[in-house]
Design an enzyme around this catalytic site. Structure first.
Site, short mmCIF file in Angstrom:
data_model
loop_
_atom_site.label_atom_id
_atom_site.label_comp_id
_atom_site.label_asym_id
_atom_site.label_seq_id
_atom_site.Cartn_x
_atom_site.Cartn_y
_atom_site.Cartn_z
N LYS A 68 11.43 98.10 -78.92
CA LYS A 68 10.02 98.17 -78.55
C LYS A 68 9.84 99.11 -77.38
O LYS A 68 10.50 98.99 -76.35
CB LYS A 68 9.50 96.79 -78.15
N ASP A 95 4.33 99.53 -78.92
CA ASP A 95 3.46 98.41 -78.57
C ASP A 95 2.49 98.83 -77.46
O ASP A 95 2.64 98.43 -76.30
CB ASP A 95 4.31 97.22 -78.13
N LYS A 97 -0.94 98.55 -78.02
CA LYS A 97 -2.12 97.69 -78.21
C LYS A 97 -3.42 98.50 -78.13
O LYS A 97 -4.30 98.22 -77.31
CB LYS A 97 -2.13 96.55 -77.19
N ASP A 100 -10.05 100.60 -78.66
CA ASP A 100 -11.05 101.59 -78.26
C ASP A 100 -11.99 101.80 -79.43
O ASP A 100 -11.92 101.07 -80.44
CB ASP A 100 -10.35 102.89 -77.85
N THR A 154 0.44 86.27 -75.55
CA THR A 154 1.24 85.08 -75.28
C THR A 154 1.16 84.63 -73.82
O THR A 154 1.63 83.55 -73.48
CB THR A 154 2.72 85.33 -75.65
N ARG A 245 14.02 90.58 -71.67
CA ARG A 245 14.91 90.28 -70.55
C ARG A 245 16.14 89.44 -70.89
O ARG A 245 17.21 89.68 -70.34
CB ARG A 245 14.10 89.63 -69.41
#
Length: 265
Positions: A68, A95, A97, A100, A154, A245
């Site tokens: 990603k 990613d 997002k 617009d 999330t 992570r």
């Protein structure tokens, strides 16, 4: 101005002949990776430099296929980091997002398709016209590109949702936005594992569900409010999980990635 990389990720190209096959960026292609559990894992390169991203990709090795690239790395390094990952034979989940007006989003998707990404995200809350424009742009430039509608982040719980004006529960909002995304041609959605089972029950299985906020049992949640373990996410119906992570900050990223693959196989 294009980014100048101190160590090009393209230097990591493998000897696999698939690296030269443009279809290798399509996660649905039937090839030597069919039924490969690695198809389900996306490693998040949430770093600020191409050199740091290269270090992660090198450390993970062949334990993952897809990476990603989000707002942090893309803002720091620009599209070259995506080009280098694609050139090295890796698949890229872009990613950013997009959210617009339809024309602007369509133009952005057009450029992302030209970069060779395999998956990208648009905010389903942008509305039907925007979603449709994104899907049309992807279909025109690369029919294999998966356009995913982001439902509810999330990091949001119902308390935060109420503050920003959402009236229903998280589950209700996810279902509403997922329905809108799929009705307008998206090939999948992004949602937490907590809502995935409900989405599958209501909307079926003929689309991808990418689940972020995945953490190994006992690990820190960070800024995620709705999390699950890798096994819980897949059991709920996710087709892909995004792990950052827990892998990238591990002492042995490849071993951690393999441990996660064991959990979801």
């Amino acid at each position: 101005m294009s980014a100048t990389l101190p160590h090009r990720i393209s230097d990591l190209r493998s000897n696999d002949p698939r690296s030269n096959d443009p279809r290798s960026n399509d996660p649905r292609v039937v090839d030597s990776h069919k039924n490969d559990v690695r198809e389900k894992l996306i490693v998040a390169l949430d770093v600020s430099a191409a050199a740091a991203a290269q270090k992660i990709v090198t450390a993970v090795g062949d334990s993952a296929l897809t990476y990603k690239v989000g707002m942090q790395l893309y803002t720091a390094e620009g599209p070259q980091v995506v080009r280098d990952l694609v050139a090295s034979g890796r698949r890229v989940f872009l990613d950013l997002k997009y959210h617009d007006i339809p024309t602007t989003v369509a133009a952005a998707v057009h450029e992302a398709a030209r970069l060779g990404v395999s998956m990208l995200t648009v905010h389903a809350a942008g509305g039907g016209k925007m979603l449709h424009a994104a899907v049309d742009a992807a279909r025109t430039n690369n029919p294999a590109l998966l356009v995913l509608g982001v439902t509810v982040l999330t990091s949001l719980d119902e308390n935060e949702m109420e503050k920003v004006g959402f009236r229903g529960t998280v589950r209700e909002e996810v279902l509403r936005l997922a329905t809108m995304a799929l009705d307008n041609g998206c090939k999948g959605i992004v949602t937490s594992a907590r809502e995935t089972a409900a989405v599958r029950a209501e909307l079926g299985h003929n689309f991808a569900i990418v689940t972020p906020g995945v953490r190994s049992a006992g690990s820190r949640h960070g800024d995620q409010a709705r999390v699950a373990t890798p096994a819980e996410a897949i059991a709920a119906g996710a087709s892909h999980i995004v792990v950052g992570r827990p892998i990238t900050e591990a002492a042995d990223p490849a071993a951690e990635a393999r441990a996660i693959l064991e959990q979801i196989s």
